[in-house]
Design an enzyme around this catalytic site. Sequence first.
Site, PDB file in Angstrom:
ATOM      1  N   LYS A   1      -5.956  -4.124  -1.761  1.00 31.33           N
ATOM      2  CA  LYS A   1      -4.564  -4.354  -2.109  1.00 31.33           C
ATOM      3  C   LYS A   1      -3.685  -4.419  -0.863  1.00 31.33           C
ATOM      4  O   LYS A   1      -2.548  -4.831  -0.918  1.00 31.33           O
ATOM      5  CB  LYS A   1      -4.055  -3.191  -2.993  1.00 31.33           C
ATOM      6  CG  LYS A   1      -4.883  -2.937  -4.211  1.00 31.33           C
ATOM      7  CD  LYS A   1      -4.381  -1.611  -4.880  1.00 31.33           C
ATOM      8  CE  LYS A   1      -5.342  -1.207  -5.974  1.00 31.33           C
ATOM      9  NZ  LYS A   1      -5.136   0.185  -6.367  1.00 31.33           N
ATOM     10  N   GLY A   2      -4.237  -3.970   0.243  1.00 37.60           N
ATOM     11  CA  GLY A   2      -3.440  -3.771   1.451  1.00 37.60           C
ATOM     12  C   GLY A   2      -2.701  -4.986   1.967  1.00 37.60           C
ATOM     13  O   GLY A   2      -1.666  -4.866   2.626  1.00 37.60           O
TER      14      GLY A   2
ATOM     15  N   GLU B   1      -5.622 -10.105   5.970  1.00 35.12           N
ATOM     16  CA  GLU B   1      -5.920  -8.668   5.921  1.00 35.12           C
ATOM     17  C   GLU B   1      -4.722  -7.840   6.380  1.00 35.12           C
ATOM     18  O   GLU B   1      -3.862  -8.330   7.112  1.00 35.12           O
ATOM     19  CB  GLU B   1      -7.101  -8.358   6.850  1.00 35.12           C
ATOM     20  CG  GLU B   1      -8.396  -8.014   6.148  1.00 35.12           C
ATOM     21  CD  GLU B   1      -8.388  -6.694   5.382  1.00 35.12           C
ATOM     22  OE1 GLU B   1      -7.330  -6.221   4.927  1.00 35.12           O
ATOM     23  OE2 GLU B   1      -9.485  -6.143   5.226  1.00 35.12           O
ATOM     24  N   ASP B   2      -4.701  -6.587   5.958  1.00 32.43           N
ATOM     25  CA  ASP B   2      -3.655  -5.678   6.416  1.00 32.43           C
ATOM     26  C   ASP B   2      -3.949  -5.144   7.815  1.00 32.43           C
ATOM     27  O   ASP B   2      -3.110  -5.169   8.697  1.00 32.43           O
ATOM     28  CB  ASP B   2      -3.473  -4.509   5.425  1.00 32.43           C
ATOM     29  CG  ASP B   2      -4.784  -3.806   5.052  1.00 32.43           C
ATOM     30  OD1 ASP B   2      -5.863  -4.218   5.528  1.00 32.43           O
ATOM     31  OD2 ASP B   2      -4.723  -2.828   4.284  1.00 32.43           O
TER      32      ASP B   2
ATOM     33  N   ASP C   1      -9.899  -2.216  11.447  1.00 29.90           N
ATOM     34  CA  ASP C   1     -10.173  -0.918  12.050  1.00 29.90           C
ATOM     35  C   ASP C   1     -11.552  -1.018  12.717  1.00 29.90           C
ATOM     36  O   ASP C   1     -11.670  -1.539  13.816  1.00 29.90           O
ATOM     37  CB  ASP C   1     -10.111   0.113  10.915  1.00 29.90           C
ATOM     38  CG  ASP C   1     -10.183   1.543  11.383  1.00 29.90           C
ATOM     39  OD1 ASP C   1      -9.567   1.866  12.399  1.00 29.90           O
ATOM     40  OD2 ASP C   1     -10.855   2.359  10.718  1.00 29.90           O
TER      41      ASP C   1
ATOM     42  N   LYS D   1      -6.590  -2.456  15.250  1.00 28.91           N
ATOM     43  CA  LYS D   1      -6.881  -1.222  16.007  1.00 28.91           C
ATOM     44  C   LYS D   1      -8.131  -1.478  16.835  1.00 28.91           C
ATOM     45  O   LYS D   1      -9.220  -1.014  16.482  1.00 28.91           O
ATOM     46  CB  LYS D   1      -7.205  -0.089  15.022  1.00 28.91           C
ATOM     47  CG  LYS D   1      -6.073   0.765  14.571  1.00 28.91           C
ATOM     48  CD  LYS D   1      -6.673   1.956  13.807  1.00 28.91           C
ATOM     49  CE  LYS D   1      -5.773   2.409  12.699  1.00 28.91           C
ATOM     50  NZ  LYS D   1      -6.404   3.444  11.840  1.00 28.91           N
TER      51      LYS D   1
ATOM     52  N   PHE E   1      -3.317   6.927  11.805  1.00 30.87           N
ATOM     53  CA  PHE E   1      -3.439   6.440  10.433  1.00 30.87           C
ATOM     54  C   PHE E   1      -2.129   5.809   9.982  1.00 30.87           C
ATOM     55  O   PHE E   1      -1.098   6.455   9.872  1.00 30.87           O
ATOM     56  CB  PHE E   1      -3.889   7.539   9.465  1.00 30.87           C
ATOM     57  CG  PHE E   1      -4.411   6.951   8.194  1.00 30.87           C
ATOM     58  CD1 PHE E   1      -5.709   6.452   8.120  1.00 30.87           C
ATOM     59  CD2 PHE E   1      -3.589   6.835   7.077  1.00 30.87           C
ATOM     60  CE1 PHE E   1      -6.191   5.858   6.964  1.00 30.87           C
ATOM     61  CE2 PHE E   1      -4.060   6.242   5.907  1.00 30.87           C
ATOM     62  CZ  PHE E   1      -5.360   5.759   5.852  1.00 30.87           C
TER      63      PHE E   1
ATOM     64  N   ASP F   1      -1.863   2.051   2.587  1.00 30.01           N
ATOM     65  CA  ASP F   1      -1.694   3.282   1.819  1.00 30.01           C
ATOM     66  C   ASP F   1      -2.403   4.479   2.434  1.00 30.01           C
ATOM     67  O   ASP F   1      -3.298   4.339   3.264  1.00 30.01           O
ATOM     68  CB  ASP F   1      -2.265   3.082   0.409  1.00 30.01           C
ATOM     69  CG  ASP F   1      -3.797   3.075   0.432  1.00 30.01           C
ATOM     70  OD1 ASP F   1      -4.373   2.248   1.172  1.00 30.01           O
ATOM     71  OD2 ASP F   1      -4.409   3.909  -0.257  1.00 30.01           O
TER      72      ASP F   1
ATOM     73  N   ARG G   1       2.548   2.274   0.068  1.00 32.29           N
ATOM     74  CA  ARG G   1       2.406   0.818   0.233  1.00 32.29           C
ATOM     75  C   ARG G   1       3.774   0.139   0.185  1.00 32.29           C
ATOM     76  O   ARG G   1       3.968  -0.946   0.707  1.00 32.29           O
ATOM     77  CB  ARG G   1       1.546   0.228  -0.887  1.00 32.29           C
ATOM     78  CG  ARG G   1       0.088   0.655  -0.874  1.00 32.29           C
ATOM     79  CD  ARG G   1      -0.710  -0.231  -1.833  1.00 32.29           C
ATOM     80  NE  ARG G   1      -2.003   0.319  -2.191  1.00 32.29           N
ATOM     81  CZ  ARG G   1      -3.122   0.167  -1.480  1.00 32.29           C
ATOM     82  NH1 ARG G   1      -3.090  -0.515  -0.360  1.00 32.29           N
ATOM     83  NH2 ARG G   1      -4.259   0.699  -1.884  1.00 32.29           N
TER      84      ARG G   1
HETATM   85  P1  IMP Z   1     -12.652  -1.502   8.601  1.00 26.37           P
HETATM   86  O1  IMP Z   1     -13.830  -2.014   7.817  1.00 26.37           O
HETATM   87  O2  IMP Z   1     -12.981  -0.201   9.305  1.00 26.37           O
HETATM   88  O3  IMP Z   1     -12.092  -2.515   9.566  1.00 26.37           O
HETATM   89  O4  IMP Z   1     -11.559  -1.064   7.566  1.00 26.37           O
HETATM   90  C1  IMP Z   1     -10.809  -1.959   6.910  1.00 26.37           C
HETATM   91  C2  IMP Z   1      -9.965  -1.362   5.823  1.00 26.37           C
HETATM   92  O5  IMP Z   1      -9.766   0.054   5.909  1.00 26.37           O
HETATM   93  C3  IMP Z   1      -8.583  -1.962   5.925  1.00 26.37           C
HETATM   94  O6  IMP Z   1      -8.522  -3.210   5.292  1.00 26.37           O
HETATM   95  C4  IMP Z   1      -7.725  -0.908   5.274  1.00 26.37           C
HETATM   96  O7  IMP Z   1      -7.718  -1.101   3.879  1.00 26.37           O
HETATM   97  C5  IMP Z   1      -8.433   0.399   5.607  1.00 26.37           C
HETATM   98  N1  IMP Z   1      -7.776   1.026   6.787  1.00 26.37           N
HETATM   99  C6  IMP Z   1      -8.247   1.076   8.047  1.00 26.37           C
HETATM  100  N2  IMP Z   1      -7.391   1.720   8.873  1.00 26.37           N
HETATM  101  C7  IMP Z   1      -6.339   2.082   8.097  1.00 26.37           C
HETATM  102  C8  IMP Z   1      -5.095   2.764   8.382  1.00 26.37           C
HETATM  103  O8  IMP Z   1      -4.774   3.200   9.500  1.00 26.37           O
HETATM  104  N3  IMP Z   1      -4.262   2.942   7.313  1.00 26.37           N
HETATM  105  C9  IMP Z   1      -4.556   2.504   6.056  1.00 26.37           C
HETATM  106  N4  IMP Z   1      -5.692   1.844   5.761  1.00 26.37           N
HETATM  107  C10 IMP Z   1      -6.584   1.636   6.769  1.00 26.37           C
HETATM  108 MG    MG Z   2      -7.742  -3.645   3.337  1.00 25.56          MG
END
Ligand code: IMP
Ligand code: MG
Length: 179
Positions: A46-47, A103-104, A107, A135, A156, A163, A169
């Site tokens: 949903k991000g 994407e939001d 990470d 990040k 975070f 969220d 959100r």
């Molecule tokens: P990744 O697979 O580690 O890149 O994570 C991706 C997903 O984790 C993102 O699309 C977010 O939904 C969630 N996420 C990662 N970091 C954060 C943060 O700092 N705040 C909120 N959601 C996060």
């Molecule tokens: Mg996401």
Amino acid sequence: MLAQNSRDVSNVLISEEQISAKVKEIGAKITEDFKGEPVLLVGILKGSIAFMADLMRAIDLEDVAIEFMSVSSYGSATKSSGVVKINQDLDCDIRGRNVIIVEDIIDSGLTLAYLKSYLLHRGPKSLKIATMLDKPSRRKSDIKPDYVGFEVEDVFIVGYGLDADQKYRNLPYISWIKS
Ligand code: IMP
Ligand code: MG
């Protein structure tokens, strides 16, 4: 005073004005890159919804379609395992189309690494990634976004679609919480 169980999200990391200017910039770049071509924006629920809603209006092309996917990564809320579950898949064909994943935040990059290869198997003409936040210090895959709003530190993030336990959100700005 803060209500029980709520956290202080009053600290503004990125303001509404900064977000708005940046989204216009990214929209203009996409407009330029895909001049005369159709584009399909695929928002990851949903991000991405705040970014998606703003970004699509910042793209000045005739043929912009939107679709959504919902994914979740196995693992804890703050640690991605790299194994992604598709909760809601695309219900359209992407063969031969210009697809931009919206994407939001990236990470570890594990979710997008999985999603990218998943969608590439369906033969799009091109596949790009647009993310509001990045990040890079946390990366565990070699995923590189094509369009990035802001790079952020390893904190975070909440707000503008992001969220913590499904809260915050709706903040119009980007904030962070101590995890
Ligand atoms: P990744 O697979 O580690 O890149 O994570 C991706 C997903 O984790 C993102 O699309 C977010 O939904 C969630 N996420 C990662 N970091 C954060 C943060 O700092 N705040 C909120 N959601 C996060
Ligand atoms: Mg996401």
